[in-house]
Design a protein around this motif. Structure first.
Motif, PDB file in Angstrom:
ATOM      1  N   MET A  52     -14.305  11.900  48.191  1.00 21.24           N
ATOM      2  CA  MET A  52     -15.622  12.162  48.732  1.00 21.24           C
ATOM      3  C   MET A  52     -15.833  13.674  48.818  1.00 21.24           C
ATOM      4  SD  MET A  52     -16.920   9.158  49.457  1.00 21.24           S
ATOM      5  CE  MET A  52     -18.294   9.532  50.484  1.00 21.24           C
ATOM      6  N   LEU A  53     -17.068  14.075  48.607  1.00 25.27           N
ATOM      7  CA  LEU A  53     -17.401  15.483  48.790  1.00 25.27           C
ATOM      8  C   LEU A  53     -18.819  15.625  49.291  1.00 25.27           C
ATOM      9  CD1 LEU A  53     -19.400  17.002  46.504  1.00 25.27           C
ATOM     10  CD2 LEU A  53     -17.476  16.494  45.059  1.00 25.27           C
ATOM     11  N   GLY A  68     -18.690  10.783  45.364  1.00 22.64           N
ATOM     12  CA  GLY A  68     -17.427  10.103  45.599  1.00 22.64           C
ATOM     13  C   GLY A  68     -16.881   9.597  44.280  1.00 22.64           C
ATOM     14  N   GLY A  69     -15.611   9.330  44.245  1.00 23.33           N
ATOM     15  CA  GLY A  69     -15.017   8.870  43.006  1.00 23.33           C
ATOM     16  C   GLY A  69     -13.718   8.139  43.241  1.00 23.33           C
ATOM     17  N   LEU A  70     -13.132   7.733  42.140  1.00 27.48           N
ATOM     18  CA  LEU A  70     -11.857   7.038  42.203  1.00 27.48           C
ATOM     19  C   LEU A  70     -11.070   7.312  40.943  1.00 27.48           C
ATOM     20  CD1 LEU A  70     -12.071   4.216  40.251  1.00 27.48           C
ATOM     21  CD2 LEU A  70     -13.718   3.739  42.031  1.00 27.48           C
ATOM     22  N   ALA A 126     -13.415   8.280  37.613  1.00 31.54           N
ATOM     23  CA  ALA A 126     -14.878   8.204  37.595  1.00 31.54           C
ATOM     24  C   ALA A 126     -15.403   8.811  38.887  1.00 31.54           C
ATOM     25  CB  ALA A 126     -15.341   6.765  37.466  1.00 31.54           C
ATOM     26  N   GLN A 127     -16.570   9.430  38.794  1.00 31.72           N
ATOM     27  CA  GLN A 127     -17.214  10.047  39.960  1.00 31.72           C
ATOM     28  C   GLN A 127     -18.715   9.897  39.821  1.00 31.72           C
ATOM     29  OE1 GLN A 127     -15.991  14.043  41.305  1.00 31.72           O
ATOM     30  NE2 GLN A 127     -18.129  14.593  41.281  1.00 31.72           N
ATOM     31  N   ALA A 128     -19.403   9.681  40.938  1.00 33.03           N
ATOM     32  CA  ALA A 128     -20.860   9.609  40.951  1.00 33.03           C
ATOM     33  C   ALA A 128     -21.363  10.381  42.162  1.00 33.03           C
ATOM     34  CB  ALA A 128     -21.342   8.170  41.009  1.00 33.03           C
ATOM     35  N   LYS A 175     -25.821  12.402  39.270  1.00 28.47           N
ATOM     36  CA  LYS A 175     -24.867  12.842  38.261  1.00 28.47           C
ATOM     37  C   LYS A 175     -23.644  11.944  38.303  1.00 28.47           C
ATOM     38  CE  LYS A 175     -22.241  16.244  40.886  1.00 28.47           C
ATOM     39  NZ  LYS A 175     -21.745  17.607  40.895  1.00 28.47           N
ATOM     40  N   GLY A 176     -22.912  11.967  37.231  1.00 29.09           N
ATOM     41  CA  GLY A 176     -21.694  11.180  37.182  1.00 29.09           C
ATOM     42  C   GLY A 176     -20.825  11.622  36.016  1.00 29.09           C
ATOM     43  N   ASP A 177     -19.566  11.302  36.097  1.00 25.65           N
ATOM     44  CA  ASP A 177     -18.664  11.568  34.995  1.00 25.65           C
ATOM     45  C   ASP A 177     -17.512  10.580  35.053  1.00 25.65           C
ATOM     46  OD1 ASP A 177     -16.579  12.744  36.738  1.00 25.65           O
ATOM     47  OD2 ASP A 177     -17.917  14.444  36.849  1.00 25.65           O
TER      48      ASP A 177
END
Length: 76
Positions: A1-2, A35-37, A49-51, A67-69
């Motif tokens: 999380m950010l 947040g991502g995992l 993955a992060q969104a 955004k996402g990656d």
């Protein structure tokens, strides 16, 4: 999380579009949450993955965004 707070201070920068000089003087404050995992598949191999979402704190100069990656990380 950010979580981030971004502030555009309204510098006196300019950019050129053809022969037209356009000032970039807008000021804005935006909040960003993401947040991502990640998942380890094999030793040295993982997927991630992060969104995230970014929103303006006022209706002036509104620039909301998503955004996402995602990717693969391999180390040896």
């Amino acid at each position: 999380m950010l979580a981030n707070v971004w502030r555009d201070w309204g510098a006196k920068a300019k950019t050129m579009f053809g022969i037209d000089s356009v000032p970039l003087i807008e000021q804005a404050t935006r909040l960003e949450f993401a947040g991502g995992l990640s998942a380890k598949i094999l030793p040295g191999l993982s997927l991630y993955a992060q969104a995230g979402y970014q929103l303006a704190t006022s209706n002036d100069n509104r620039r909301d965004g998503v955004k996402g990656d995602f990717g693969v990380h391999y180390s040896w």
